[in-house]
Write a protein that holds these residues in place. Structure first.
Motif, mmCIF file in Angstrom:
data_model
loop_
_atom_site.group_PDB
_atom_site.id
_atom_site.type_symbol
_atom_site.label_atom_id
_atom_site.label_comp_id
_atom_site.label_asym_id
_atom_site.label_seq_id
_atom_site.Cartn_x
_atom_site.Cartn_y
_atom_site.Cartn_z
ATOM 1 N N GLU A 136 -10.901 7.165 5.208
ATOM 2 C CA GLU A 136 -9.795 6.254 5.486
ATOM 3 C C GLU A 136 -8.453 6.920 5.189
ATOM 4 O O GLU A 136 -8.310 7.640 4.203
ATOM 5 C CB GLU A 136 -9.936 4.981 4.651
ATOM 6 C CG GLU A 136 -11.154 4.150 5.003
ATOM 7 C CD GLU A 136 -11.201 2.860 4.210
ATOM 8 O OE1 GLU A 136 -10.187 2.537 3.556
ATOM 9 O OE2 GLU A 136 -12.247 2.189 4.234
ATOM 10 N N GLN A 137 -7.484 6.667 6.060
ATOM 11 C CA GLN A 137 -6.137 7.196 5.890
ATOM 12 C C GLN A 137 -5.216 6.091 5.368
ATOM 13 O O GLN A 137 -5.238 4.967 5.877
ATOM 14 C CB GLN A 137 -5.595 7.730 7.224
ATOM 15 C CG GLN A 137 -6.385 8.902 7.786
ATOM 16 C CD GLN A 137 -6.254 10.144 6.923
ATOM 17 O OE1 GLN A 137 -5.170 10.447 6.429
ATOM 18 N NE2 GLN A 137 -7.350 10.859 6.732
ATOM 19 N N ALA A 138 -4.440 6.427 4.360
ATOM 20 C CA ALA A 138 -3.513 5.439 3.806
ATOM 21 C C ALA A 138 -2.417 5.127 4.816
ATOM 22 O O ALA A 138 -1.937 6.013 5.529
ATOM 23 C CB ALA A 138 -2.901 5.966 2.514
ATOM 24 N N SER A 139 -2.044 3.865 4.897
ATOM 25 C CA SER A 139 -0.955 3.462 5.784
ATOM 26 C C SER A 139 0.249 3.059 4.940
ATOM 27 O O SER A 139 0.101 2.408 3.902
ATOM 28 C CB SER A 139 -1.382 2.284 6.666
ATOM 29 O OG SER A 139 -1.748 1.169 5.869
ATOM 30 N N LEU A 140 1.419 3.470 5.373
ATOM 31 C CA LEU A 140 2.654 3.183 4.647
ATOM 32 C C LEU A 140 3.476 2.165 5.413
ATOM 33 O O LEU A 140 3.641 2.274 6.630
ATOM 34 C CB LEU A 140 3.466 4.468 4.449
ATOM 35 C CG LEU A 140 2.777 5.601 3.685
ATOM 36 C CD1 LEU A 140 3.697 6.816 3.615
ATOM 37 C CD2 LEU A 140 2.385 5.152 2.288
ATOM 38 N N ASP A 141 3.984 1.185 4.700
ATOM 39 C CA ASP A 141 4.821 0.159 5.301
ATOM 40 C C ASP A 141 6.209 0.197 4.673
ATOM 41 O O ASP A 141 6.360 0.444 3.477
ATOM 42 C CB ASP A 141 4.213 -1.235 5.092
ATOM 43 C CG ASP A 141 2.840 -1.371 5.739
ATOM 44 O OD1 ASP A 141 2.688 -0.896 6.879
ATOM 45 O OD2 ASP A 141 1.932 -1.928 5.095
#
Length: 221
Positions: A89-94
């Motif tokens: 899984e790749q971290a998502s940045l908001d």
């Protein structure tokens, strides 16, 4: 800017970063470029490996508001990091805040009230770090080669305003100055050879200062 292991950068690069931190501009090929606000620097240092490093000069250290010592993770946090960084899984940045939001918060923080006795305590604490003055505490004369300057007082008060606001208070208290003394003073108070030979750390100096510097009365009856 996030500068990883900043003490591995050569002096010329450090000087360029100092210009950016102090003047909010950079110079390249004789041309000056203004840095867009909000601009700030986060940096790390490796305190163990000293080979191939260049100690930061005091003038540059003084530009950093805090010096925060990061210890090993707790067992629970280490387990979580290990699990989350070994999957596909790749971290998502908001986006949480815009630059305009940060500038607005900075402006609001400056409105937090600082009672005179709290400001006086911050001034007294910082001035007490300086050896060679009339009335210098004996342990400061024995252990300290260089004390903190005006920026330390400014950052104690500004940091105190943020800490008070985060805790829902409208004014800075003495407890805020106590809590911020270590990150604000740790890199601004330099111990001498005698202190180092006796194993006396800058944290011990700050401990003693907080114990010995009297707190001014609030003036309220």
């Amino acid at each position: 800017i996030l500068a990883d292991e900043i003490n591995r950068t050569p002096p010329k690069t450090q000087a360029a970063l100092l210009e950016a931190m102090q003047e909010y501009q950079v110079t390249a090929a004789g041309e000056r470029y203004t840095l867009e606000k909000p601009f700030f620097v986060l940096a790390t240092q490796n305190p163990i490996e000293l080979e191939g490093t260049y100690p930061l000069p005091e003038a540059q250290l003084d530009r950093f508001m805090f010096n925060i010592v990061i210890d090993y993770l707790s067992a629970e946090d280490e387990l979580q990091v290990a699990l989350e960084t070994t999957t596909r899984e790749q971290a998502s940045l908001d986006t949480v805040l815009s630059g305009a939001d940060i500038l607005a918060f900075q402006s609001e923080i400056r409105k937090v009230f600082v009672p005179k006795n709290v400001a006086q305590f911050a001034v007294d604490l910082v001035r007490s770090t300086r050896p060679g003055r009339n009335g210098t505490l004996e342990f400061v004369s024995n252990w300290v080669s260089w004390g903190a300057g005006l920026r330390a007082t400014q950052y104690l008060l500004l940091g105190g305003k943020v800490r008070a606001a985060l805790r829902g208070r409208y004014n800075v208290a003495i407890e805020d100055i106590h809590a911020l003394s270590y990150p604000v003073l740790r890199h601004r108070v330099l111990t001498n050879f005698y202190a180092e030979s006796e194993g006396i750390t800058v944290e011990r100096v700050i401990d003693q200062l907080l114990n010995d510097v009297p707190e001014p009365k609030s003036g309220l009856s």
